[in-house]
Design an enzyme around this catalytic site. Structure first.
Site, PDB file in Angstrom:
ATOM      1  N   ILE A 117      53.474 -50.285 -19.839  1.00  0.00           N
ATOM      2  CA  ILE A 117      53.030 -50.254 -18.454  1.00  0.00           C
ATOM      3  C   ILE A 117      51.976 -51.305 -18.130  1.00  0.00           C
ATOM      4  O   ILE A 117      51.735 -51.594 -16.958  1.00  0.00           O
ATOM      5  CB  ILE A 117      52.479 -48.858 -18.086  1.00  0.00           C
ATOM      6  N   GLY A 128      46.514 -54.533 -21.827  1.00  0.00           N
ATOM      7  CA  GLY A 128      45.076 -54.308 -21.767  1.00  0.00           C
ATOM      8  C   GLY A 128      44.302 -55.369 -22.522  1.00  0.00           C
ATOM      9  O   GLY A 128      44.882 -56.281 -23.123  1.00  0.00           O
ATOM     10  N   SER A 129      42.976 -55.248 -22.498  1.00  0.00           N
ATOM     11  CA  SER A 129      42.114 -56.226 -23.162  1.00  0.00           C
ATOM     12  C   SER A 129      42.230 -56.140 -24.674  1.00  0.00           C
ATOM     13  O   SER A 129      42.016 -57.127 -25.377  1.00  0.00           O
ATOM     14  CB  SER A 129      40.659 -56.011 -22.739  1.00  0.00           C
ATOM     15  N   CYS A 130      42.560 -54.955 -25.207  1.00  0.00           N
ATOM     16  CA  CYS A 130      42.674 -54.781 -26.659  1.00  0.00           C
ATOM     17  C   CYS A 130      44.112 -54.912 -27.152  1.00  0.00           C
ATOM     18  O   CYS A 130      44.342 -55.279 -28.298  1.00  0.00           O
ATOM     19  CB  CYS A 130      42.126 -53.418 -27.073  1.00  0.00           C
ATOM     20  N   GLY A 131      45.053 -54.596 -26.274  1.00  0.00           N
ATOM     21  CA  GLY A 131      46.455 -54.631 -26.662  1.00  0.00           C
ATOM     22  C   GLY A 131      47.308 -54.010 -25.576  1.00  0.00           C
ATOM     23  O   GLY A 131      46.828 -53.693 -24.482  1.00  0.00           O
ATOM     24  N   ILE A 155      49.549 -51.353 -23.415  1.00  0.00           N
ATOM     25  CA  ILE A 155      49.373 -49.967 -22.992  1.00  0.00           C
ATOM     26  C   ILE A 155      50.744 -49.397 -22.663  1.00  0.00           C
ATOM     27  O   ILE A 155      51.528 -50.019 -21.947  1.00  0.00           O
ATOM     28  CB  ILE A 155      48.435 -49.875 -21.774  1.00  0.00           C
ATOM     29  N   LYS A 207      46.902 -46.421 -25.560  1.00  0.00           N
ATOM     30  CA  LYS A 207      46.276 -47.741 -25.658  1.00  0.00           C
ATOM     31  C   LYS A 207      46.335 -48.178 -27.110  1.00  0.00           C
ATOM     32  O   LYS A 207      45.859 -47.472 -28.004  1.00  0.00           O
ATOM     33  CB  LYS A 207      44.826 -47.689 -25.187  1.00  0.00           C
ATOM     34  N   ASP A 266      32.984 -52.422 -12.139  1.00  0.00           N
ATOM     35  CA  ASP A 266      34.200 -52.970 -11.531  1.00  0.00           C
ATOM     36  C   ASP A 266      34.931 -51.861 -10.785  1.00  0.00           C
ATOM     37  O   ASP A 266      36.094 -51.570 -11.044  1.00  0.00           O
ATOM     38  CB  ASP A 266      35.098 -53.591 -12.602  1.00  0.00           C
TER      39      ASP A 266
END
Length: 415
Positions: free
Chosen positions: A125, A128-131, A133, A152, A256
């Site tokens: 979907i 993300g910043s880490c990997g 999702i 995540k 944010d």
């Protein structure tokens, strides 16, 4: 003259019991011994500094550990294909990561979810910043009670630093605790690679996509599932403020607050997500200089790189369509604000303008703003549907807002 020479000779050749000679001998010791000690100290100090600088240079020269090759969902979560990224430099030894996981898993024992309970049928979907999702099903043993969750993942291959950061984010959720208006942590799988965090799934997705869907339905008049009214807008806003107030009690701020970082349930319960900045404040005491937040959602103090607080989260800054993102600071410095939208009441617009004040001391706190929304909701219209006639074009929205289309919600494709 002869007497003077004789006196000199006598002083130089005097015995050890002569007081004058002893004094001169001690003067030489007072000068030479400290000089030798200082010299030895400086040499040792130089050696220590040299070893320290050499170690620092060795760390600086060590390549960063990053995974760059995207993998299909099935491979990313099963561990297959790990280490085949084309641009991976020198990854840390797998044993060092594994030993770290063994040491930290007991701290997260209560959160561990058996991997076999997570379905293999995954729906990607978002990135993300880490990997990546994903949306997945969490099996509880009873097929009728399985529920949808958000997964995540940590991209692979991952080095020790990335693993530490990912586990730190899980522990941050654990530290925060539960709140009705924050996306909840369901559990994690961290006993071995690949790692993932299990979060609750919210039926209607993010608020931005939800509003776009409502706008589309209003335009086509095809039978509305959700007719948003002024009172319902206040209802959603109050819930977001409750989440911000909760963060404030933890000495945190979100950083944010945007519709894309708010998810909405079918009963219009709003939940704040996207807590990456809050985690960095908690873990490091400052926001990482590499983290980029869209300019049009930043309060003036953050645009000016000043210390920010919770009132930076109540600064209302929707995209100014006529202003390029890089010019937003100058636009705000001139005291200009958004014009009142046609579907916005004067009461609502007055509250919005109070959040746009340049000086953060003049903006309302989350609690003050909540009370204002609560008072406004008592007389708000709960019948008339808010209608916005403009078409929704995600690519155009992203360009005006100063963000990438990829950073928008995974649900915008429904439009």
């Amino acid at each position: 003259m002869g007497d003077e020479r004789g006196m000199t000779r006598m002083l130089l050749e005097c015995s050890l019991s002569d007081k004058l000679c002893v004094v001169r001998e001690q003067q030489y010791e007072v000068i030479i011994v400290p000089t030798l000690l200082v010299g030895i100290f400086l040499i040792l100090l130089g050696v220590i500094l040299w070893l320290f600088i050499r170690g620092q240079r060795g760390q600086d020269r060590r390549p960063a550990v990053r995974g760059t090759a995207p993998t299909p969902p099935s491979r990313a979560l099963s561990g297959e294909g790990a280490g085949h990224g084309e641009n991976v430099c020198v990854p840390l030894k797998e044993t060092s990561v594994e030993s770290f996981l063994r040491a930290t898993t007991p701290d997260l024992a209560k959160l561990q979810v058996p991997r076999e309970q997570i379905s293999e049928d995954l729906e990607k979907i978002h990135n993300g910043s880490c990997g990546a999702i994903y949306r997945a099903k969490l099996n509880t043993g009873d097929p009728a009670k399985s529920k949808s969750v958000v997964l995540k993942t940590l991209k692979e291959p991952a080095g020790l630093q990335e693993v530490q950061d990912f586990l730190g984010r899980i522990q941050f959720y654990q530290h925060l605790g539960k709140h009705r208006n924050l996306v909840q942590l369901e559990g994690c799988c961290t006993e071995r690679l690949p790692l993932y965090m299990v979060l609750e799934d919210v039926a209607q997705g993010d608020l931005l996509s939800f509003l776009w869907t409502c706008r589309r339905d209003v335009m086509t008049m095809d039978g509305l599932l959700y007719d948003l009214t002024e009172k319902q807008v206040y209802h959603i806003g109050k819930q977001v403020l409750l989440a911000l107030e909760f963060l404030q009690e933890k000495h945190l701020f979100h950083g944010d607050v945007a519709a894309r970082n708010i998810v909405i349930q079918s009963d219009l319960t709003a939940k704040l997500c996207g807590l990456g900045l809050a985690y960095e404040i908690h873990a490091r005491g400052a926001i990482s200089p590499t983290r980029a937040v869209p300019l049009k959602w930043l309060a003036p103090e953050r645009l000016l790189l000043r210390p920010a607080g919770i009132k930076g989260d109540v600064y209302g800054a929707p995209p100014y369509p006529e202003v390029p993102p890089t010019s937003i600071l100058q636009h705000l410095q001139r005291g200009k604000t958004m014009k009142r939208p046609s579907s916005c009441t004067q009461t609502m617009y007055s509250i919005m303008k109070s959040c746009w004040r340049w000086n953060e001391d003049n903006r309302p706190s989350p609690r003050e703003l909540y009370l204002r929304l609560e008072a406004a909701a008592k007389t708000a219209d709960d019948k008339a549907v808010l209608q916005v006639p403009e078409l929704v074009v995600p690519e155009l929205y992203a360009a005006v807002a100063g963000i990438t289309v990829e950073s928008l919600s995974y649900n915008y494709s429904v439009l």
